[in-house]
Design a protein around this motif. Structure first.
Motif, PDB file in Angstrom:
ATOM      1  N   LYS A  43      11.743   8.198  -1.801  1.00  0.00           N
ATOM      2  CA  LYS A  43      11.923   6.926  -1.114  1.00  0.00           C
ATOM      3  C   LYS A  43      11.107   5.864  -1.837  1.00  0.00           C
ATOM      4  O   LYS A  43       9.868   5.992  -1.924  1.00  0.00           O
ATOM      5  N   HIS A  45       9.832   2.231  -1.696  1.00  0.00           N
ATOM      6  CA  HIS A  45       9.659   1.199  -0.676  1.00  0.00           C
ATOM      7  C   HIS A  45       9.796  -0.186  -1.300  1.00  0.00           C
ATOM      8  O   HIS A  45       9.374  -0.409  -2.440  1.00  0.00           O
ATOM      9  N   THR A  46      10.353  -1.110  -0.522  1.00  0.00           N
ATOM     10  CA  THR A  46      10.603  -2.449  -1.074  1.00  0.00           C
ATOM     11  C   THR A  46       9.299  -3.174  -1.412  1.00  0.00           C
ATOM     12  O   THR A  46       9.276  -4.027  -2.294  1.00  0.00           O
ATOM     13  N   HIS A  47       8.212  -2.820  -0.726  1.00  0.00           N
ATOM     14  CA  HIS A  47       6.936  -3.488  -1.046  1.00  0.00           C
ATOM     15  C   HIS A  47       6.392  -3.025  -2.387  1.00  0.00           C
ATOM     16  O   HIS A  47       5.517  -3.659  -2.958  1.00  0.00           O
ATOM     17  N   GLY A  48       6.896  -1.899  -2.895  1.00  0.00           N
ATOM     18  CA  GLY A  48       6.523  -1.459  -4.236  1.00  0.00           C
ATOM     19  C   GLY A  48       5.136  -0.883  -4.381  1.00  0.00           C
ATOM     20  O   GLY A  48       4.655  -0.647  -5.494  1.00  0.00           O
ATOM     21  N   GLN A  51       5.578   5.358  -3.739  1.00  0.00           N
ATOM     22  CA  GLN A  51       6.845   6.041  -3.503  1.00  0.00           C
ATOM     23  C   GLN A  51       6.551   7.337  -2.752  1.00  0.00           C
ATOM     24  O   GLN A  51       5.455   7.903  -2.869  1.00  0.00           O
ATOM     25  N   GLN A  86       2.047  -6.732 -11.415  1.00  0.00           N
ATOM     26  CA  GLN A  86       1.614  -6.341 -10.056  1.00  0.00           C
ATOM     27  C   GLN A  86       0.103  -6.134  -9.985  1.00  0.00           C
ATOM     28  O   GLN A  86      -0.371  -5.209  -9.333  1.00  0.00           O
ATOM     29  N   THR A 279       5.665  -1.765 -13.297  1.00  0.00           N
ATOM     30  CA  THR A 279       5.360  -1.779 -11.862  1.00  0.00           C
ATOM     31  C   THR A 279       4.790  -0.422 -11.435  1.00  0.00           C
ATOM     32  O   THR A 279       4.924   0.583 -12.147  1.00  0.00           O
ATOM     33  N   LYS A 281       6.005   1.362  -9.213  1.00  0.00           N
ATOM     34  CA  LYS A 281       7.144   2.264  -9.073  1.00  0.00           C
ATOM     35  C   LYS A 281       7.443   2.976 -10.387  1.00  0.00           C
ATOM     36  O   LYS A 281       7.607   4.211 -10.422  1.00  0.00           O
TER      37      LYS A 281
END
Lengths: 383, 318
Positions: A43, A45-48, A51, A86, A279, A281
């Motif tokens: 998964k 997450h959009t907030h980055g 995971q 980031q 990032t 991610k």
């Protein structure tokens, strides 16, 4: 004198409390982490910020959360500046984890992760770290000391189908059973050491020469590369596992540092370039795809109360079971008053002072009770 | 629940009951275990075969092979039949408790449907005393009370439940004194608190001990509650209205009041029950909502348990 009636009081010596540590082996294969489910079990997450890895595609109700992966960078890292991709999130992750796991100095400043656990003495700090918090489902109360092992691919290649795992190191908390630290606000922690495992690394002569800080156990060199927090269930892994000696890592210069892919899957960078430009991610994806396997034993602390239910020879010899009587006559006596009464125990009820049924225990088969027998039934309730 | 594995060593499967967990969760220190009892609810003693020609070791072969279920967590389900201790090992008879439906004409008998019927409100009892409407089910067309109808709202009137205790055998005269440890002085009554509550014969309230997580109310009653008394008829076997043939112990008599929610709403009836027809005052019959339940009575000291079928009814239509 027999205790007439259906209930018998438990005495002081009939109740005892105990504590038991229960361990389970938790094996996690690398294919679960990257491959088996084509990342449908990851998964993002959009907030980055991190995971999450599940043991099954996470949209399924059968999926269980197993661990998270994130990356944190100290503001004192050689790479850190405001141009880092980031940078706020990476700093946030590092400081958040450091606050919880390492704490503050006397001035209230957040301490950094210390490579050897000796915070007061200063020394090397872990400033570019992967952080892997394992879920409570796996960790339970804590990770068992000296049970943690994680194998990572350290080939410079990023060929997932081929050479990536040819060269591997094993990261473990070797020796932690007798050597761990208690100066963390998050409980006990140990040092993670990397040693040769497979491929070029396996002979102990190529990938992992003995560098500063490494210890030699048997014929292998063990390099401190991170920390494991047992009660918190969190692993902090130094980026040095992917760097060669010239870059401040543990891999021999001849083998060279690992390469990493960018967000588009192009092999493009060294570790420092990755942490600078990518990032969280993408950094997490790079680590995840290099995990060959992980295993540890968890610990569950069972607090138990044991009730010794003692049925003396002259107690519990009759039954109120409706089938026990025929017109009030005890059928097992076969009309002979002198015959011993017989009853069978299948259930033990534990009661409050007000006769409220608080616990029930069942025997796997009926236990014959006669006046010539005594039993002590040991009922354990775990909390 | 599955069966416990009985192929090897004897194992114990222990759980907290749902009520135990509820009390534990209160966190007020009220979770205490201070006593235990032993039960044998799976055992069928009629399988004890004293005529087996292979010898006494074979008498209970069938019983010892009885498969045992895992422990139920519902506190109301377990420990229905307990093992008991008596001083003497030479007892041939044990006391029982029995429903007495013959002591007082129709007022203690069950309804012809097989249950005690609780009319939950005044309309269902007798149309709130109306002389025009005749749809109530508490009286027949002659004005006589219908057997087995308990008045849940007007608990001072209507039928009652009576339970007698003692040795139910004609091998011993009722004139024989029941040994003191066989005289039951205290009973536990279990009733679904959503449906009703226990009342004295005069219709007064009886205080309950606690209500468990499944809404079952537990009443422990003694002579102090006014519903337990010594059976006065111990002198001869010929006294009418007795169901205990031998030495007699105590009597438990009570009524059942209906809950406010049953009096004022049909919600529980539609959730838990169904509809049926009963004879009405005018003889034409009334459609009623009904809920079937059990009232469990257990002798605290002697451990004997009986379940009494009870049906709560509420007038629906003609």
């Amino acid at each position: 004198m027999a205790n007439v009636g259906a209930f018998k009081n438990l005495g002081e010596n009939d109740i005892v409390s105990t504590r038991t540590l229960l361990h389970e082996a938790i094996p996690l294969t690398g294919t679960i982490v990257s491959g088996t489910y084509n990342d449908n079990n990851i998964k993002f997450h959009t907030h980055g910020m991190f995971q999450t890895v599940y043991d099954y595609p996470y949209l399924s109700s059968s999926a269980n959360h197993i661990f998270d992966i994130t990356y944190g960078m100290s503001t004192k890292s050689a790479v850190y500046d405001t141009s880092v991709n980031q940078y706020k999130k990476k700093k946030n992750v590092y400081n958040q984890m450091a606050q919880i796991l390492v704490g503050y100095d006397v001035t209230g400043s957040v301490l950094e992760f210390d490579a050897d656990g000796n915070i007061l003495a200063g020394g090397d700090k872990l400033r570019d770290s992967f952080i892997i918090p394992f879920s409570r489902l796996l960790v339970k109360d804590e990770i068992k000391k000296e049970s943690f092992s994680m194998e990572l691919g350290i080939s410079s290649s990023v060929d997932y189908a081929g050479a990536l795992f040819n060269d591997r190191i094993t990261i473990s908390d070797v020796g932690a059973k007798n050597s761990y630290f208690v100066n963390s606000p998050a409980g006990e922690y140990g040092i993670l050491y990397a040693t040769a495992s497979a491929g070029q690394a396996a002979d102990g002569t190529d990938q992992l020469l003995k560098t500063a800080g490494a210890v030699e156990i048997g014929s292998y060199n063990y390099h401190p590369v991170g920390l494991i927090y047992y009660q918190a269930g969190i692993v902090v892994l130094s980026g040095s596992v992917f760097k060669d000696v010239a870059e401040g890592g543990i891999i021999t210069d001849a083998s060279g540092s690992c390469n990493f892919f960018d967000a588009n899957g192009n092999v493009s960078s060294s570790f420092d370039e990755m942490t600078d430009q990518f990032t969280i991610k993408t950094i997490g994806n790079n680590l995840r795809n290099r995990i060959y396997n992980i295993s540890f034993n968890n610990t569950t602390e069972l607090n138990s109360t044991i009730y010794f239910c003692r049925a003396n020879h002259n107690e519990f010899n009759y039954s109120t079971n409706p089938t026990y009587l025929s017109n009030s006559k005890i059928i097992v006596k076969d009309d002979n008053p002198s015959a011993d009464p017989v009853s069978y125990i299948t259930t033990i009820g534990l009661y409050s002072p007000n006769d409220e049924l608080m616990g029930v225990a069942k025997l796997s088969e009926p236990l014959k009770k006669t006046p010539s027998q005594e039993f002590t039934l040991r009922v354990r309730l775990d909390y | 629940m599955g069966f416990l594995d009985n192929s090897g060593d004897i194992i114990l499967d222990a759980v907290l009951t749902d009520h135990g967990r509820k009390v534990l969760a209160k966190g007020d220190g009220s979770f205490q275990i201070t006593k235990f009892a032993l039960g044998d609810e799976e055992v069928d003693y009629s399988l004890y075969d004293t005529t087996n020609t292979n010898g006494s070791a074979y008498y209970d072969l069938e019983i010892l092979q009885t498969p045992i279920l895992e422990a139920f967590t519902d506190n109301a389900v377990s420990m229905k039949s307990k093992l008991v201790t008596y001083e003497s090992l030479e007892l041939l008879y044990l006391p029982v408790i029995k429903l007495n439906e013959i002591i007082d004409g129709n007022s203690t008998a069950r309804h012809s449907s097989g249950s005690f019927i609780v009319a939950v409100d005044g309309q269902t009892e007798n149309d709130n005393g109306s002389t025009s409407a005749q749809n109530g089910i508490g009286y027949d067309s002659t004005g006589a009370p219908v057997t087995g109808i308990l008045f849940g709202q007007t608990t001072s009137t209507g039928g009652r439940i009576r339970i007698d205790q003692g040795l139910d055998t004609d091998a011993l005269s009722p004139a024989t004194n029941l040994p003191a440890d066989m005289v039951e002085s205290s009973y536990t009554i279990q009733l679904d608190n959503r449906l009703g509550n226990i009342r004295t014969v005069a219709g007064g309230n009886v205080s309950l001990d606690y209500i468990d997580d499944d809404s079952i109310a537990y009443y422990t009653v003694t002579s102090e509650d006014g519903i337990v008394s010594d059976n006065p008829n111990k002198d001869s076997a010929g006294v009418a209205g007795q169901v205990i043939d031998g030495p007699r112990g105590t009597i438990l008599e009570f009524k059942i009041g209906s809950s406010l929610s049953l009096q004022t709403s049909t919600y529980l009836f539609t959730q838990l029950g169904s509809t049926s027809r009963l004879d009405s005052r005018d003889g034409t019959g009334s459609e009623v909502y009904h809920i079937d339940t059990l009232v469990r009575v257990t002798g605290v000291n002697t451990g004997y348990t009986i379940d009494i079928p009870v049906r709560f009814v509420k007038f629906k239509s003609t």
